[in-house]
Design a protein around this motif. Sequence first.
Motif, PDB file in Angstrom:
ATOM      1  N   ASP A 115       0.871  -1.095  -0.111  1.00 61.89           N
ATOM      2  CA  ASP A 115       0.051   0.004   0.026  1.00 61.89           C
ATOM      3  C   ASP A 115       0.884   1.360   0.172  1.00 61.89           C
ATOM      4  OD1 ASP A 115      -3.073  -0.493   0.839  1.00 61.89           O
ATOM      5  OD2 ASP A 115      -1.799  -2.156   1.210  1.00 61.89           O
ATOM      6  N   SER A 116       2.043   1.249   0.868  1.00 62.56           N
ATOM      7  CA  SER A 116       2.890   2.414   0.805  1.00 62.56           C
ATOM      8  C   SER A 116       3.569   2.656  -0.429  1.00 62.56           C
ATOM      9  CB  SER A 116       3.829   2.359   1.824  1.00 62.56           C
ATOM     10  OG  SER A 116       3.181   2.261   3.330  1.00 62.56           O
ATOM     11  N   LEU A 117       4.069   1.630  -0.928  1.00 70.55           N
ATOM     12  CA  LEU A 117       4.524   1.616  -2.487  1.00 70.55           C
ATOM     13  C   LEU A 117       3.688   2.390  -3.384  1.00 70.55           C
ATOM     14  CD1 LEU A 117       6.456  -1.763  -2.310  1.00 70.55           C
ATOM     15  CD2 LEU A 117       7.703   0.549  -2.352  1.00 70.55           C
ATOM     16  N   LEU A 118       2.509   1.872  -3.460  1.00 67.65           N
ATOM     17  CA  LEU A 118       1.751   2.296  -4.474  1.00 67.65           C
ATOM     18  C   LEU A 118       1.136   3.866  -4.106  1.00 67.65           C
ATOM     19  CD1 LEU A 118      -0.308  -1.050  -5.389  1.00 67.65           C
ATOM     20  CD2 LEU A 118       1.571   0.021  -6.440  1.00 67.65           C
ATOM     21  N   LEU A 119       0.922   3.977  -2.756  1.00 66.79           N
ATOM     22  CA  LEU A 119       0.675   5.318  -2.489  1.00 66.79           C
ATOM     23  C   LEU A 119       1.661   6.239  -2.698  1.00 66.79           C
ATOM     24  CD1 LEU A 119      -1.269   4.688   0.757  1.00 66.79           C
ATOM     25  CD2 LEU A 119      -2.155   5.561  -1.246  1.00 66.79           C
ATOM     26  N   SER A 120       2.819   5.940  -3.043  1.00 66.39           N
ATOM     27  CA  SER A 120       4.119   6.867  -3.342  1.00 66.39           C
ATOM     28  C   SER A 120       3.705   7.303  -4.614  1.00 66.39           C
ATOM     29  CB  SER A 120       5.397   6.057  -3.128  1.00 66.39           C
ATOM     30  OG  SER A 120       5.603   5.655  -1.976  1.00 66.39           O
ATOM     31  N   LEU A 177       8.804  -6.538  -5.596  1.00 69.68           N
ATOM     32  CA  LEU A 177       8.525  -5.090  -5.656  1.00 69.68           C
ATOM     33  C   LEU A 177       9.386  -4.139  -4.976  1.00 69.68           C
ATOM     34  CD1 LEU A 177       6.504  -3.250  -7.338  1.00 69.68           C
ATOM     35  CD2 LEU A 177       5.035  -3.483  -5.364  1.00 69.68           C
ATOM     36  N   ARG A 178       9.378  -4.500  -3.889  1.00 70.21           N
ATOM     37  CA  ARG A 178      10.193  -3.732  -2.865  1.00 70.21           C
ATOM     38  C   ARG A 178      11.375  -3.452  -3.212  1.00 70.21           C
ATOM     39  NH1 ARG A 178       9.333  -6.719   1.838  1.00 70.21           N
ATOM     40  NH2 ARG A 178       7.185  -5.695   2.284  1.00 70.21           N
ATOM     41  N   ALA A 179      12.417  -4.438  -3.699  1.00 69.02           N
ATOM     42  CA  ALA A 179      13.662  -4.502  -4.143  1.00 69.02           C
ATOM     43  C   ALA A 179      14.042  -3.802  -5.237  1.00 69.02           C
ATOM     44  CB  ALA A 179      14.228  -5.973  -4.453  1.00 69.02           C
ATOM     45  N   VAL A 180      12.715  -3.780  -6.443  1.00 62.87           N
ATOM     46  CA  VAL A 180      13.002  -3.161  -7.523  1.00 62.87           C
ATOM     47  C   VAL A 180      12.642  -1.648  -7.330  1.00 62.87           C
ATOM     48  CG1 VAL A 180      11.908  -2.822  -9.733  1.00 62.87           C
ATOM     49  CG2 VAL A 180      12.231  -4.886  -9.059  1.00 62.87           C
ATOM     50  N   CYS A 181      11.724  -1.279  -6.487  1.00 59.52           N
ATOM     51  CA  CYS A 181      11.499  -0.011  -6.204  1.00 59.52           C
ATOM     52  C   CYS A 181      12.801   0.609  -5.202  1.00 59.52           C
ATOM     53  CB  CYS A 181      10.186   0.344  -5.335  1.00 59.52           C
ATOM     54  SG  CYS A 181       8.837  -0.080  -6.498  1.00 59.52           S
ATOM     55  N   GLY A 182      13.231  -0.088  -4.477  1.00 58.98           N
ATOM     56  CA  GLY A 182      14.349   0.345  -3.639  1.00 58.98           C
ATOM     57  C   GLY A 182      15.826   0.092  -4.517  1.00 58.98           C
ATOM     58  N   HIS A 183      15.807  -0.061  -5.618  1.00 55.32           N
ATOM     59  CA  HIS A 183      17.037  -0.221  -6.419  1.00 55.32           C
ATOM     60  C   HIS A 183      17.935  -1.102  -5.806  1.00 55.32           C
ATOM     61  CE1 HIS A 183      15.716   3.358  -8.852  1.00 55.32           C
ATOM     62  NE2 HIS A 183      15.698   4.032  -7.702  1.00 55.32           N
ATOM     63  N   GLN A 184      17.468  -2.378  -5.242  1.00 60.00           N
ATOM     64  CA  GLN A 184      18.302  -3.407  -4.950  1.00 60.00           C
ATOM     65  C   GLN A 184      18.531  -4.205  -5.956  1.00 60.00           C
ATOM     66  OE1 GLN A 184      15.810  -3.797  -1.485  1.00 60.00           O
ATOM     67  NE2 GLN A 184      16.749  -2.710  -0.265  1.00 60.00           N
ATOM     68  N   VAL A 185      17.400  -4.330  -6.722  1.00 56.05           N
ATOM     69  CA  VAL A 185      17.528  -5.352  -8.017  1.00 56.05           C
ATOM     70  C   VAL A 185      17.019  -4.475  -8.964  1.00 56.05           C
ATOM     71  CG1 VAL A 185      16.150  -7.378  -8.828  1.00 56.05           C
ATOM     72  CG2 VAL A 185      16.823  -7.327  -6.559  1.00 56.05           C
ATOM     73  N   THR A 186      17.493  -4.672 -10.310  1.00 52.71           N
ATOM     74  CA  THR A 186      17.181  -3.833 -11.522  1.00 52.71           C
ATOM     75  C   THR A 186      15.958  -4.585 -11.909  1.00 52.71           C
ATOM     76  OG1 THR A 186      18.494  -5.079 -13.075  1.00 52.71           O
ATOM     77  CG2 THR A 186      19.306  -3.337 -12.087  1.00 52.71           C
ATOM     78  N   LEU A 187      15.065  -3.761 -12.879  1.00 56.84           N
ATOM     79  CA  LEU A 187      13.842  -4.143 -13.294  1.00 56.84           C
ATOM     80  C   LEU A 187      14.448  -5.426 -14.453  1.00 56.84           C
ATOM     81  CD1 LEU A 187      11.013  -4.009 -14.000  1.00 56.84           C
ATOM     82  CD2 LEU A 187      11.368  -2.090 -15.678  1.00 56.84           C
ATOM     83  N   ALA A 188      15.398  -5.124 -15.088  1.00 57.77           N
ATOM     84  CA  ALA A 188      15.806  -6.095 -16.060  1.00 57.77           C
ATOM     85  C   ALA A 188      16.049  -7.532 -15.282  1.00 57.77           C
ATOM     86  CB  ALA A 188      17.060  -5.680 -16.847  1.00 57.77           C
ATOM     87  N   LEU A 211       5.634   4.818 -14.372  1.00 60.02           N
ATOM     88  CA  LEU A 211       4.811   5.607 -13.243  1.00 60.02           C
ATOM     89  C   LEU A 211       5.203   4.723 -12.238  1.00 60.02           C
ATOM     90  CD1 LEU A 211       2.020   6.697 -12.749  1.00 60.02           C
ATOM     91  CD2 LEU A 211       0.940   4.684 -13.095  1.00 60.02           C
ATOM     92  N   LEU A 212       5.536   3.623 -12.155  1.00 60.40           N
ATOM     93  CA  LEU A 212       5.950   2.659 -10.664  1.00 60.40           C
ATOM     94  C   LEU A 212       7.116   3.337 -10.180  1.00 60.40           C
ATOM     95  CD1 LEU A 212       5.374   0.532  -8.518  1.00 60.40           C
ATOM     96  CD2 LEU A 212       6.769  -1.058 -10.305  1.00 60.40           C
ATOM     97  N   LEU A 213       7.908   3.588 -11.009  1.00 57.85           N
ATOM     98  CA  LEU A 213       9.443   3.811 -10.341  1.00 57.85           C
ATOM     99  C   LEU A 213       9.534   5.578 -10.055  1.00 57.85           C
ATOM    100  CD1 LEU A 213      11.535   1.234 -12.440  1.00 57.85           C
ATOM    101  CD2 LEU A 213      10.778   1.082 -10.147  1.00 57.85           C
ATOM    102  N   ALA A 214       9.026   6.116 -11.049  1.00 53.21           N
ATOM    103  CA  ALA A 214       9.046   7.700 -10.610  1.00 53.21           C
ATOM    104  C   ALA A 214       9.133   8.041  -9.270  1.00 53.21           C
ATOM    105  CB  ALA A 214       7.729   8.347 -11.507  1.00 53.21           C
ATOM    106  N   PRO A 215       8.476   7.587  -8.302  1.00 51.13           N
ATOM    107  CA  PRO A 215       8.591   8.189  -7.017  1.00 51.13           C
ATOM    108  C   PRO A 215       9.869   7.719  -6.482  1.00 51.13           C
ATOM    109  CG  PRO A 215       6.258   7.125  -6.984  1.00 51.13           C
ATOM    110  CD  PRO A 215       7.402   6.816  -8.308  1.00 51.13           C
ATOM    111  N   PHE A 216      10.521   7.040  -6.722  1.00 53.07           N
ATOM    112  CA  PHE A 216      11.906   6.336  -6.130  1.00 53.07           C
ATOM    113  C   PHE A 216      13.139   6.883  -6.751  1.00 53.07           C
ATOM    114  CE2 PHE A 216       8.348   3.356  -5.750  1.00 53.07           C
ATOM    115  CZ  PHE A 216       8.059   3.619  -4.513  1.00 53.07           C
ATOM    116  N   GLY A 217      12.957   7.603  -7.631  1.00 53.66           N
ATOM    117  CA  GLY A 217      14.194   8.251  -8.498  1.00 53.66           C
ATOM    118  C   GLY A 217      14.949   7.421  -9.171  1.00 53.66           C
TER     119      GLY A 217
END
Length: 224
Positions: A115-120, A177-188, A211-217
């Motif tokens: 929820d927090s990730l998507l609310l971002s 999802l958490r790892a991709v948004c946190g840049h611990q794992v690349t989307l690729a 859209l998904l990754l925009a809030p996390f820079g």
Amino acid sequence: MSGVRSYGDPCGVARGLDAIGERWAMLVVRDLLLGPKRFNDLLGGLPGVSPNVLSQRLRELTEHGVVRRRDLGPPTRVHLYELTDWGRALEPILLELGRWGSQAPPVREGALGVDSLLLSIKTAFDPAPTAELRGVYEFRVDADTYLVEVADDSVAIRRDTAQGQPDATLTTDIDTLRAVCGHQVTLAAALDSGTLRLGGDEDAKRRLTDLLLAPFGPAPQSAP
């Protein structure tokens, strides 16, 4: 409202805090912004709260008219908690609080829930560049499906499925999802491993991931 404390102050701020100022209350509201939840789902999304404290907060929020309990009845006998219209009016306040709080020093413990990730996405929403991200998307995270609808000047997110075919879909688990948004794992890398899957045409999939990754820079650059 026996047992519910009050500041005894007629100011609107104090009266608002009478309703939502207890510890965990605002986080319960946050976790209901995207749609109703069962008690155990709320408990799982708030790992630091005890069942007794959560029950108390839900009772207080219900007494204040912020939350209501909906009984689905037989044969399911499921009880859902959802925000009232007054409770949903807290969304812009919570999103603004999220923007403000993101400037505070990060905490070392804890992990962002789905929820927090998507609310971002809503917190970081900027109508100007986001106009290029128009579309209807489904995020399928573990057993839950979230419908994300982006218009020219707004984004709506709720636990739901698209009435027709969404423009693009993302299927994954919360850890990925958490790892991709946190840049611990690349989307690729997540796509290559199969822990994250995208559906739709290439342009729609790009819009969804932007859209998904925009809030996390952008991902941090590695040292040369």
